[in-house]
Design an enzyme around this catalytic site. Structure first.
Site, PDB file in Angstrom:
ATOM      1  N   ARG A 221       2.321   6.253  -3.204  1.00 32.18           N
ATOM      2  CA  ARG A 221       3.241   7.096  -3.981  1.00 32.18           C
ATOM      3  C   ARG A 221       2.771   7.194  -5.427  1.00 32.18           C
ATOM      4  O   ARG A 221       2.717   8.268  -6.015  1.00 32.18           O
ATOM      5  CB  ARG A 221       4.660   6.535  -3.915  1.00 32.18           C
ATOM      6  CG  ARG A 221       5.281   6.589  -2.534  1.00 32.18           C
ATOM      7  CD  ARG A 221       6.796   6.574  -2.605  1.00 32.18           C
ATOM      8  NE  ARG A 221       7.332   5.353  -3.169  1.00 32.18           N
ATOM      9  CZ  ARG A 221       7.662   4.267  -2.476  1.00 32.18           C
ATOM     10  NH1 ARG A 221       7.459   4.260  -1.174  1.00 32.18           N
ATOM     11  NH2 ARG A 221       8.167   3.216  -3.073  1.00 32.18           N
TER      12      ARG A 221
ATOM     13  N   ASP B 210      -1.030  13.532  21.321  1.00 36.17           N
ATOM     14  CA  ASP B 210       0.143  13.062  20.582  1.00 36.17           C
ATOM     15  C   ASP B 210       0.042  13.455  19.110  1.00 36.17           C
ATOM     16  O   ASP B 210       1.043  13.745  18.461  1.00 36.17           O
ATOM     17  CB  ASP B 210       0.270  11.540  20.686  1.00 36.17           C
ATOM     18  CG  ASP B 210       0.809  11.090  22.030  1.00 36.17           C
ATOM     19  OD1 ASP B 210       1.119  11.955  22.872  1.00 36.17           O
ATOM     20  OD2 ASP B 210       0.921   9.862  22.239  1.00 36.17           O
TER      21      ASP B 210
ATOM     22  N   ARG C 233       6.959  16.679  24.962  1.00 35.02           N
ATOM     23  CA  ARG C 233       6.118  17.854  24.746  1.00 35.02           C
ATOM     24  C   ARG C 233       4.898  17.468  23.933  1.00 35.02           C
ATOM     25  O   ARG C 233       5.014  16.971  22.813  1.00 35.02           O
ATOM     26  CB  ARG C 233       6.883  18.949  23.994  1.00 35.02           C
ATOM     27  CG  ARG C 233       8.019  19.586  24.769  1.00 35.02           C
ATOM     28  CD  ARG C 233       7.511  20.496  25.875  1.00 35.02           C
ATOM     29  NE  ARG C 233       6.641  21.546  25.404  1.00 35.02           N
ATOM     30  CZ  ARG C 233       7.067  22.708  24.902  1.00 35.02           C
ATOM     31  NH1 ARG C 233       8.366  22.937  24.785  1.00 35.02           N
ATOM     32  NH2 ARG C 233       6.207  23.636  24.545  1.00 35.02           N
TER      33      ARG C 233
ATOM     34  N   GLN D  18       4.463  10.393   5.035  1.00 29.82           N
ATOM     35  CA  GLN D  18       5.748  11.007   4.732  1.00 29.82           C
ATOM     36  C   GLN D  18       5.794  12.415   5.308  1.00 29.82           C
ATOM     37  O   GLN D  18       4.909  13.232   5.080  1.00 29.82           O
ATOM     38  CB  GLN D  18       5.970  11.076   3.214  1.00 29.82           C
ATOM     39  CG  GLN D  18       6.142   9.719   2.561  1.00 29.82           C
ATOM     40  CD  GLN D  18       7.492   9.101   2.894  1.00 29.82           C
ATOM     41  OE1 GLN D  18       8.451   9.807   3.233  1.00 29.82           O
ATOM     42  NE2 GLN D  18       7.579   7.786   2.791  1.00 29.82           N
TER      43      GLN D  18
ATOM     44  N   ASP E 253       0.811  -1.212   0.000  1.00 27.78           N
ATOM     45  CA  ASP E 253       0.000   0.000   0.000  1.00 27.78           C
ATOM     46  C   ASP E 253       0.850   1.269   0.000  1.00 27.78           C
ATOM     47  O   ASP E 253       0.449   2.290  -0.556  1.00 27.78           O
ATOM     48  CB  ASP E 253      -0.938  -0.002   1.214  1.00 27.78           C
ATOM     49  CG  ASP E 253      -2.125  -0.940   1.035  1.00 27.78           C
ATOM     50  OD1 ASP E 253      -2.316  -1.438  -0.100  1.00 27.78           O
ATOM     51  OD2 ASP E 253      -2.846  -1.178   2.013  1.00 27.78           O
ATOM     52  N   GLY E 254       2.030   1.242   0.619  1.00 28.61           N
ATOM     53  CA  GLY E 254       2.897   2.415   0.608  1.00 28.61           C
ATOM     54  C   GLY E 254       3.345   2.774  -0.798  1.00 28.61           C
ATOM     55  O   GLY E 254       3.350   3.945  -1.192  1.00 28.61           O
TER      56      GLY E 254
END
Length: 338
Positions: A77, A210, A191, A280, A72-73
């Site tokens: 793209r 988060d 943080r 990304q 899937d990545g």
């Protein structure tokens, strides 16, 4: 679009993908179809970095079809490159999950025959874009740290020309699209990201979390789902907004109409916030910066050999199991336990 040309995006780290790419090239040679490698990577003397979607499409000669071979990545793209040129994308699955890629390597010849003879279905999917208070940048001192385990980074997205009506799209419009999601997440482990979320130009809530995920229906099965968000039918035109580990009582997702843009402002005492597009990193926001996430003008066109069975694939890919009590209740009396 230049005649009959295939742009090929291959996960070179998988032997099965390299083998399948050979099958695509053999089919193309037998049918007088040109093939251009979309290598995604570009090198210079100083560093290695990724070309953006427009540069990749131009380097490939503006193909009439983008074929991705990987998981899937790799598909994500290729889909961004295809959408930039307004052409379809065909995903060949050699990955582990393959939620977006439905064509197996054994079906390559069948799929290419069908596409170039006009006998496929095109599944149209909504994409996201964003504008920001300033152009996105990635601090130079982050390059080495963030490159580890990710490969070379995509460059920050370039700005688009200002629209004739500045009030219609305030800020800086960025040349960027996402098929799955746009995520704003804290950079420092100690943080939290403090973010004001505006829905339909009205402050909805200020979050300490988060991360915040804004996903398309296609991306609702990715990070959004892992963070506890709902799954949306890919036929919908909508956005789903999900906070990740928020430090507040209200921790639910919201499903919004496509015209209800999401604006996120980094609050004055927040740590820095990373902006990731389809996984990304594309830039870093400082306190006071803001981004607006909304549907892109382009749609992704996914090539399908058959009617997509979304819910069957959902059950299969997530290994969904029936409740034991429901299984027992579904048995006929003569087969049920006494």
């Amino acid at each position: 679009m230049t005649g009959n040309r295939i742009g090929l995006v291959v996960h070179e780290g998988r032997a099965a993908a390299v083998e399948a790419a050979g099958a695509v090239r053999r089919w193309a040679a037998a049918h007088a179809v040109e093939v251009s490698a979309i290598d995604v990577w570009k090198r210079d003397r100083e560093r290695c970095y990724r070309r953006n979607a427009g540069e990749e499409a131009e380097a490939a000669g503006h193909p009439s079809l983008v074929v991705t071979i990987g998981g899937d990545g790799t598909f994500l793209r290729g889909a961004r490159i295809a959408a930039k040129d307004g052409v379809p994308v065909l995903g060949i699955n050699v990955g582990r999950v393959g939620f977006l890629t439905e064509v197996e390597p054994t079906e390559i010849d069948t799929a290419l025959d069908a596409f170039f003879s006009g006998n496929v279905q095109l599944d149209r999917r909504m994409m996201l874009t964003l504008c920001a208070s300033r152009p996105l940048e990635i601090p130079e001192d982050m390059q080495a740290l963030l490159r580890y385990g990710r490969g070379p980074l995509l460059p920050p997205p370039p700005s688009l020309p200002r629209t004739p009506d500045p009030d219609h799209q305030p800020g800086v419009a960025l040349d960027i699209t996402a098929l799955n999601d746009i995520v704003l997440e804290k950079l420092a482990r100690d943080r939290q990201a403090s973010l004001g979320v505006y829905l339909d130009q009205t402050l909805f809530a200020s979050y300490s979390a988060d991360a915040l995920v804004v996903a398309t229906p296609t991306g609702s099965t990715a990070y959004n789902f892992a963070a506890g968000g709902p799954i949306l039918s890919p036929r919908l035109s909508a956005l789903v907004f999900t906070p990740v580990a928020p430090h507040m009582v209200f921790n639910r997702s919201l499903v919004l109409a496509a015209e209800e843009a999401v604006t996120v402002r980094v609050l004055d005492q927040s740590g820095q916030v990373a902006v990731s597009v389809d996984g990304q990193l594309r830039g870093v926001l400082d306190p006071g910066d803001w981004v607006t996430i909304q549907p892109a003008s382009q749609l992704a066109h996914l090539v399908r050999l058959r009617t997509s069975q979304f819910y069957s694939r959902l059950r299969e890919r997530f290994s969904l199991a029936d409740a034991p009590a429901a299984v027992a209740d579904s048995r006929t009396p003569d087969t049920a336990d006494g």
